[in-house]
Enzyme design. Structure first.
Site, PDB file in Angstrom:
ATOM      1  N   LEU A  66      16.090 -30.288  -4.428  1.00 44.56           N
ATOM      2  CA  LEU A  66      16.760 -29.187  -5.130  1.00 44.56           C
ATOM      3  C   LEU A  66      18.222 -29.228  -4.732  1.00 44.56           C
ATOM      4  O   LEU A  66      18.549 -29.490  -3.564  1.00 44.56           O
ATOM      5  CB  LEU A  66      16.166 -27.837  -4.720  1.00 44.56           C
ATOM      6  CG  LEU A  66      14.778 -27.471  -5.251  1.00 44.56           C
ATOM      7  CD1 LEU A  66      14.312 -26.173  -4.600  1.00 44.56           C
ATOM      8  CD2 LEU A  66      14.793 -27.326  -6.767  1.00 44.56           C
ATOM      9  N   ASP A  67      19.129 -28.971  -5.679  1.00 43.80           N
ATOM     10  CA  ASP A  67      20.536 -28.988  -5.319  1.00 43.80           C
ATOM     11  C   ASP A  67      20.876 -27.776  -4.449  1.00 43.80           C
ATOM     12  O   ASP A  67      20.082 -26.844  -4.296  1.00 43.80           O
ATOM     13  CB  ASP A  67      21.440 -29.090  -6.549  1.00 43.80           C
ATOM     14  CG  ASP A  67      21.329 -27.896  -7.488  1.00 43.80           C
ATOM     15  OD1 ASP A  67      21.266 -26.755  -7.003  1.00 43.80           O
ATOM     16  OD2 ASP A  67      21.312 -28.102  -8.719  1.00 43.80           O
ATOM     17  N   ARG A  68      22.059 -27.809  -3.871  1.00 45.47           N
ATOM     18  CA  ARG A  68      22.463 -26.797  -2.903  1.00 45.47           C
ATOM     19  C   ARG A  68      22.416 -25.387  -3.474  1.00 45.47           C
ATOM     20  O   ARG A  68      22.096 -24.423  -2.764  1.00 45.47           O
ATOM     21  CB  ARG A  68      23.874 -27.118  -2.397  1.00 45.47           C
ATOM     22  CG  ARG A  68      24.396 -26.153  -1.355  1.00 45.47           C
ATOM     23  CD  ARG A  68      25.699 -26.637  -0.769  1.00 45.47           C
ATOM     24  NE  ARG A  68      26.160 -25.727   0.275  1.00 45.47           N
ATOM     25  CZ  ARG A  68      26.946 -26.080   1.281  1.00 45.47           C
ATOM     26  NH1 ARG A  68      27.325 -27.329   1.397  1.00 45.47           N
ATOM     27  NH2 ARG A  68      27.336 -25.204   2.178  1.00 45.47           N
ATOM     28  N   SER A  70      20.396 -24.219  -5.739  1.00 46.79           N
ATOM     29  CA  SER A  70      19.055 -23.831  -6.202  1.00 46.79           C
ATOM     30  C   SER A  70      18.193 -23.418  -5.011  1.00 46.79           C
ATOM     31  O   SER A  70      18.490 -23.735  -3.862  1.00 46.79           O
ATOM     32  CB  SER A  70      18.394 -24.991  -6.947  1.00 46.79           C
ATOM     33  OG  SER A  70      19.168 -25.373  -8.067  1.00 46.79           O
TER      34      SER A  70
END
Length: 216
Positions: A66-68, A70
């Site tokens: 998951l990106d930062r 999210s």
């Protein structure tokens, strides 16, 4: 989380001979990166240093980043088979996300997102750009916070870099919150933000079955 209890439970998972695998689920907060770099204060390694210490330094890695910006479910394991089992699009493992967007999404845009939409994404490892149509997916509205915008649930069977953000950008929507609720049979459930738990019961059985199938 009680560290002694966590360590005892994980030792039971690994087994006296150390021949088993460890499977964890983590409720990632926004601001944490899916990196195992111990030197980065924002990394998973830093956020989970006590849990990893309780595991005796077992080399864990996240499955499905998951990106930062999210939040939500991240599976961590030392079982290399799990990545192929859960992330290979040919295996069609569903991944459920809840997304707050602005402005409101028209029905025609939801239909376009569900049918597949052309986006350009960057390969995380090779840094190569790929322009291709997304695999058809499930997209539907759910009740969300009052005010402008919509809350959607999206079920993907692929996992391109920043895919949901790119899909919604393509129809003119801004993602204000992106939260993963489930990967296959593994659900975030009521796990508290920043919390980590061993997989057990139905979730553990399903993941082990998927990992075994991927190894054949």
């Amino acid at each position: 989380l009680e560290w002694d209890g966590f360590a005892v439970a994980c030792e039971a998972d690994v087994g006296a001979a150390g021949s088993g695998f460890v499977y964890l689920k983590y409720h990632k907060p926004r601001g944490v990166t899916c990196s195992m770099e111990a030197s980065q204060r924002s990394s998973l390694m830093y956020a989970l240093k006590e849990e990893i210490k309780a595991l005796g330094g077992t080399r864990m890695f996240p499955v499905g980043r998951l990106d930062r910006d999210s939040s939500g479910l991240v599976i961590l394991t030392d079982d290399g088979r799990v990545s192929e089992a859960l992330l290979d699009p040919s295996r069609k493992t569903p991944k459920l996300y809840e997304v707050d967007v602005f402005p409101e999404v028209r029905d025609s845009e939801i239909a376009a997102l569900a049918a597949g939409i052309t986006i350009t994404t960057m390969q995380q490892r090779t840094k190569e750009a790929t322009t291709a149509r997304t695999i058809p997916c499930e997209v539907y509205r759910v009740p969300g916070p009052s005010g402008s915008g919509d809350t959607l649930r999206i079920v993907l069977q692929e996992g391109r870099n920043r895919q949901i953000r790119k899909m919604l950008e393509a129809v003119g929507c801004e993602v204000r919150r992106l939260h993963r609720l489930a990967v296959g049979a593994v659900e975030l459930g009521a796990l508290e933000v920043g919390g980590v738990r061993r997989l057990e019961g139905r979730e553990l059985e399903a993941l082990e079955k998927a990992a075994s199938a991927a190894a054949k």
